[in-house]
Scaffold this motif. Structure first.
Motif, mmCIF file in Angstrom:
data_model
loop_
_atom_site.group_PDB
_atom_site.id
_atom_site.type_symbol
_atom_site.label_atom_id
_atom_site.label_comp_id
_atom_site.label_asym_id
_atom_site.label_seq_id
_atom_site.Cartn_x
_atom_site.Cartn_y
_atom_site.Cartn_z
ATOM 1 N N ASP A 51 0.841 -1.206 0.000
ATOM 2 C CA ASP A 51 0.000 0.000 0.000
ATOM 3 C C ASP A 51 0.870 1.247 0.000
ATOM 4 O O ASP A 51 2.046 1.204 0.347
ATOM 5 C CB ASP A 51 -0.966 0.004 1.183
ATOM 6 C CG ASP A 51 -0.270 -0.214 2.516
ATOM 7 O OD1 ASP A 51 0.604 0.589 2.867
ATOM 8 O OD2 ASP A 51 -0.604 -1.196 3.202
ATOM 9 N N ALA A 52 0.251 2.340 -0.419
ATOM 10 C CA ALA A 52 0.971 3.607 -0.509
ATOM 11 C C ALA A 52 -0.038 4.751 -0.466
ATOM 12 O O ALA A 52 -1.212 4.568 -0.813
ATOM 13 C CB ALA A 52 1.786 3.671 -1.801
ATOM 14 N N THR A 162 3.327 4.869 -10.093
ATOM 15 C CA THR A 162 3.270 4.414 -8.704
ATOM 16 C C THR A 162 2.542 3.078 -8.602
ATOM 17 O O THR A 162 2.925 2.198 -7.819
ATOM 18 C CB THR A 162 2.553 5.454 -7.829
ATOM 19 O OG1 THR A 162 3.224 6.713 -7.954
ATOM 20 C CG2 THR A 162 2.547 5.039 -6.374
ATOM 21 N N LEU A 166 3.955 -0.397 -6.965
ATOM 22 C CA LEU A 166 3.215 -1.100 -5.918
ATOM 23 C C LEU A 166 2.897 -2.531 -6.343
ATOM 24 O O LEU A 166 2.947 -3.456 -5.520
ATOM 25 C CB LEU A 166 1.920 -0.339 -5.611
ATOM 26 C CG LEU A 166 1.441 -0.365 -4.157
ATOM 27 C CD1 LEU A 166 2.477 0.260 -3.244
ATOM 28 C CD2 LEU A 166 0.114 0.373 -4.018
ATOM 29 N N ASP A 230 -4.646 5.222 2.547
ATOM 30 C CA ASP A 230 -3.722 4.537 1.651
ATOM 31 C C ASP A 230 -4.470 3.717 0.601
ATOM 32 O O ASP A 230 -5.549 3.180 0.857
ATOM 33 C CB ASP A 230 -2.797 3.611 2.447
ATOM 34 C CG ASP A 230 -1.703 4.373 3.170
ATOM 35 O OD1 ASP A 230 -1.562 5.588 2.895
ATOM 36 O OD2 ASP A 230 -0.999 3.771 3.999
#
Length: 246
Positions: A51-52, A162, A166, A230
């Motif tokens: 997660d981010a 991104t 991920l 997130d």
């Protein structure tokens, strides 16, 4: 003449023999790699996640109007849309950051038994606003509210770059878990894992953060605050390992 044909036949047989010798040299018999020695396989399923914080946001807003005159509904939609564009410009949102996703004026004729007094026409001009800075979502919501436009929903998600990072992290976590499982199985079965025979990875879940907005949320003149969460990605893998005894 017969002697010439015999000579040609001898030459052809000699060439064929040389060819067969060449094949034997290129493919020696008896070489065996560790994978060739593997006489067992171990198959495991594993899941990995990552997660981010979101680095992209999508806000869906719409100018809406209703009435008994379609011309008046159209004019109201145009007025609200113009006000929305002006407010977005003042909020620093460029024209190329949003686009029209829907425009319609529908006629609604209720059934006689409904007994409701409703406008005959309802129109909507919907926009989708894409932001590279999720922190600017509040400004877009306020711009829509001040223009009397509806905020339909807000989605916090990831840019393609991104999301790729991920995804790779989630797959790496899944593969690490798969190897841990395979080693544990091998140890208990007196086996030794040598290599991967096959692997299959599928995206199991991609979860952006979404907020549905009810009519009246983000009232005009009030500043809106939105909490970020997130974004998570989850991958499932099925891995078959080669293994040897001992």
């Amino acid at each position: 003449m017969q002697r010439d044909r015999l000579a040609v036949l001898i030459i052809l047989v000699s060439i064929l023999a040389m060819t067969l010798v060449g094949v034997a040299v290129v493919s020696p018999i008896g070489a065996q790699s560790p994978d060739d020695a593997a006489d067992r396989t171990i198959s495991v399923d594993a899941v990995g996640g990552a997660d981010a914080p979101p680095d992209r946001a999508v806000v869906r807003v719409a100018a809406v109007a209703e009435g008994d005159d379609p011309g008046a509904v159209r004019d109201d939609l145009e007025s609200t849309a113009d006000a929305l564009r002006s407010n977005l410009d003042e909020a620093g949102v460029s024209d190329d950051a949003y686009e029209t996703t829907d425009y319609r004026i529908d006629s609604y004729r209720p059934r006689p038994q409904d007994g409701r007094d409703v406008p005959e026409y309802r129109g909507a001009h919907a926009f989708e606003v894409t932001l590279d800075d999720p922190a600017r979502v509040s400004a877009v919501i306020d711009a829509a509210a001040d223009a009397d436009a509806e905020v339909q929903n807000v989605e916090f998600t990831l840019s393609e770059a991104t999301r790729t990072e991920l995804r790779e992290e989630a797959i790496a976590n899944a593969m690490g878990d798969a190897r841990t499982q395979a080693d544990a199985i091998a140890k208990n079965g007196e086996l030794h894992v040598t290599s991967i025979a096959t692997v299959d990875a599928t995206q199991r879940n991609f979860t952006p953060v979404r907020y549905g907005m009810a009519a009246g949320d983000g009232a005009a003149g009030q500043s809106t605050s939105v909490d970020l969460g997130d974004v998570s990605v989850e991958y499932a893998v099925k891995v078959t390992y080669n293994a040897t005894t001992g």
